[in-house]
Write a protein that holds these residues in place. Structure first.
Motif, PDB file in Angstrom:
ATOM      1  N   ASP A 137      46.303  -6.564  76.698  1.00  0.00           N
ATOM      2  CA  ASP A 137      46.821  -5.562  75.772  1.00  0.00           C
ATOM      3  C   ASP A 137      45.807  -4.427  75.679  1.00  0.00           C
ATOM      4  O   ASP A 137      44.644  -4.573  76.069  1.00  0.00           O
ATOM      5  CB  ASP A 137      47.053  -6.158  74.379  1.00  0.00           C
ATOM      6  N   CYS A 171      58.682  -7.501  71.568  1.00  0.00           N
ATOM      7  CA  CYS A 171      58.365  -6.466  72.559  1.00  0.00           C
ATOM      8  C   CYS A 171      57.746  -7.098  73.815  1.00  0.00           C
ATOM      9  O   CYS A 171      56.848  -7.934  73.707  1.00  0.00           O
ATOM     10  CB  CYS A 171      57.395  -5.464  71.946  1.00  0.00           C
ATOM     11  N   ARG A 213      50.326  -3.101  70.507  1.00  0.00           N
ATOM     12  CA  ARG A 213      51.655  -3.709  70.675  1.00  0.00           C
ATOM     13  C   ARG A 213      52.067  -4.514  69.442  1.00  0.00           C
ATOM     14  O   ARG A 213      53.235  -4.522  69.063  1.00  0.00           O
ATOM     15  CB  ARG A 213      51.667  -4.606  71.914  1.00  0.00           C
TER      16      ARG A 213
END
Length: 551
Positions: free
Chosen positions: A334, A282, A359
């Motif tokens: 993040d 990702c 994530r």
């Protein structure tokens, strides 16, 4: 023959309409798919029964087609029930417990002190107020569009933001505007509270507020008929292009158990183009592949099922669970879900806290005994109880290497008016400020005065006051009694700790906790009292009491 064709077409139309509305994934791991199969068989049997004009139980028992159909329905129910049982924590406790493996880390090492312009000062409710106000000022759009309630928290260009698309105000507004699409989205800087309506060169054509094939859920289902999607989030990439982040469920235990995320579909909200990634691939700019609810559920499996399923229900030996509430922390580019960890005994204290990466699902555990978030919120509200401000759920910060709850205090309209910092391990250490800078300054003074121990007797940085008590009132906070005292100004003697100290103005209110100063219960209005205290914005924290004689 014509009747058979008509019946078949009717069945196909009904099946298509059911599928078009409910959108189940064609996948044995999807509960909705089993209900779709059952509904389809029932529809076939009903049409067959009408055709054969079956009107009695005897005919039902003797008809082979109907008997076979009922057998199929029962078989579907049995397979579904057996699959649910064999996938449950009852017989798979160890597998559920190992879905996440928290790594124990050092708080001060991982969570560095951050600058004021990176602290997210708003919760979702406050962001919604700002977004709606901004939308209300856009006279050319407000009659046609509203702001979605999504308000996804993301990191954008190194800053914490919340973003949310516009939606059509109602069905009529959709009808008149859907050809052009949605022209903008809201972007809110969580640190500065700056709110922007970002107008797009290309409008958003795929969203939750569309009714037919451009509805984002229907668009995804027709492209990926076998994929099971979890909660979608709205995000923007580094160039400000809007995307839908669509996590794909993965079941690791039996048919329906042990859900994690296996893949992520990125759908361009303007063009509808999609790109598929494995979860480990990702892109870095994506902040929310794992929904926060799923992460909390996974950690609760880890904490509650250490000694088996039945222990989690009955004895509950060694069982831990997340606290009631969570917040987000920007770390290493993040977004991490933060929540406290407490025992199931309901003792209102935390044994530590966890950070979970939205994530990657990486989970970090920090040992830290201290107050639960709700206790810290009550403690902060107690400092401004005369203003009746409400505390938002805390954000965890590192202040002077101390785990600290940072809390926004909101008025009745939901607007942030003040800020509080509460020490996690000593939640009676509370600082209030009109700005983050002022709040941190007051908090650091309290930490210095506390010296890592009780504030009682720590008077180096404290002011001294002597005078006659004008008013004294009692309140109970988190089960502990506090006395609040004001002095008669006519004979007040105030001694600053050093030259150039802060000038104190207005009525001073002094908070005296009974747990530290039980002698306060003997004082009444008119008695003379000497105190050492640390100044607060509205309430001063007492660190020692003198032994003045009562009059």
């Amino acid at each position: 023959m014509k009747k058979k064709i008509a019946a078949g077409l009717t069945l196909l139309v009904l099946a298509f309409l059911y599928y078009y509305v409910t959108l189940p994934a064609v996948n044995i791991h999807e509960s909705g798919f089993w209900f779709f199969l059952g509904a389809l068989v029932v529809a076939v049997l009903v049409l067959y029964g009408f055709k054969k004009r079956i009107s009695s139980v005897q005919e039902l028992r003797t008809n082979k087609v109907l008997k076979g159909g009922i057998f199929v329905i029962l078989a579907i129910a049995v397979v579904y029930g057996a699959g649910a049982l064999l996938s449950s924590p009852i017989i798979n406790a160890k597998k559920y417990q190992k879905l996440v493996t928290p790594e124990e880390r050092d708080f001060a090492e991982d969570i560095k002190e951050i600058s004021y312009d990176q602290i997210p000062l708003l919760d979702k409710e406050s962001a919604e107020l700002l977004g709606n106000r901004k939308m209300g000022s856009m006279v050319d759009m407000v009659s046609q569009f509203e702001v979605s309630s999504l308000y996804s928290q993301i990191n954008y260009q190194g800053q914490p933001y919340r973003v949310s698309p516009l939606v059509y105000a109602n069905g009529i507004k959709w009808l008149t505007n859907q050809k052009e699409g949605i022209p903008a989205y809201i972007r809110i800087d969580m640190a500065t509270q700056d709110t922007e309506l970002v107008k797009l060169d290309k409008p958003i054509k795929y969203s939750e507020s569309e009714y037919f094939n451009r509805n984002i859920y229907r668009h995804l289902r027709f492209r990926y008929p076998t994929y099971m999607f979890d909660q979608l989030s709205f995000e923007i990439d580094d160039d400000g292009t809007p995307y839908w982040i669509c996590p794909v469920k993965k079941f690791n235990i039996g048919l329906f158990g042990g859900q994690t995320i296996g893949k992520v579909i990125l759908c361009n909200a303007q063009t509808g183009e999609t790109t598929e990634y494995k979860i480990e691939d990702c892109p870095q700019w994506v902040d929310r592949a794992y929904p926060s609810d799923l992460l909390l559920e996974l950690y609760n499996y880890h904490g509650m099922l250490k000694n088996g399923f039945f222990n989690s229900i009955l004895g509950q030996k060694g069982c831990l669970k997340t606290t009631d509430g969570f917040n987000y922390l920007a770390l290493e580019d993040d977004v991490w879900v933060y929540t406290g960890v407490t025992s199931v005994s309901g003792d209102k204290s935390n044994v530590g806290f966890v950070l979970m990466n939205q994530r990657t699902m990486e989970t970090r555990y920090y040992v830290c005994d201290g107050a639960q978030e709700r206790s810290a919120m009550d403690s902060a509200e107690g400092q401004v109880q005369n203003l009746k401000y409400e505390a938002a759920f805390p954000l965890l910060l590192n202040i002077s290497d101390q785990p600290t709850y940072f809390i926004a205090l909101k008025d009745g309209a939901g607007l942030v008016k003040k800020y509080a910092m509460v020490n996690v391990q000593k939640y009676q250490t509370v600082a209030i400020g009109d700005t983050v800078e002022e709040c941190e300054k007051n908090y650091e003074k309290l930490l210095e005065a506390d010296g890592g121990e009780s504030t009682k007797g720590k008077t180096e940085e404290a002011y001294k006051v002597t005078g006659k008590i004008e008013k004294i009132a009692q309140a109970v906070l988190d089960g502990n009694s506090h006395f609040y005292v004001t002095f008669d100004d006519t004979d007040l003697v105030l001694t600053p700790p050093e030259e150039g100290a802060q000038k104190l103005e207005g009525t001073l209110i002094f908070d005296i906790p009974v747990t530290e100063f039980p002698e306060v219960i003997a004082y009444n209005p008119g008695d003379t009292l000497s105190l050492s205290f640390l100044p607060g914005n509205t309430v001063c924290s007492v660190v020692s009491m003198g032994e003045e004689e009562q009059e």
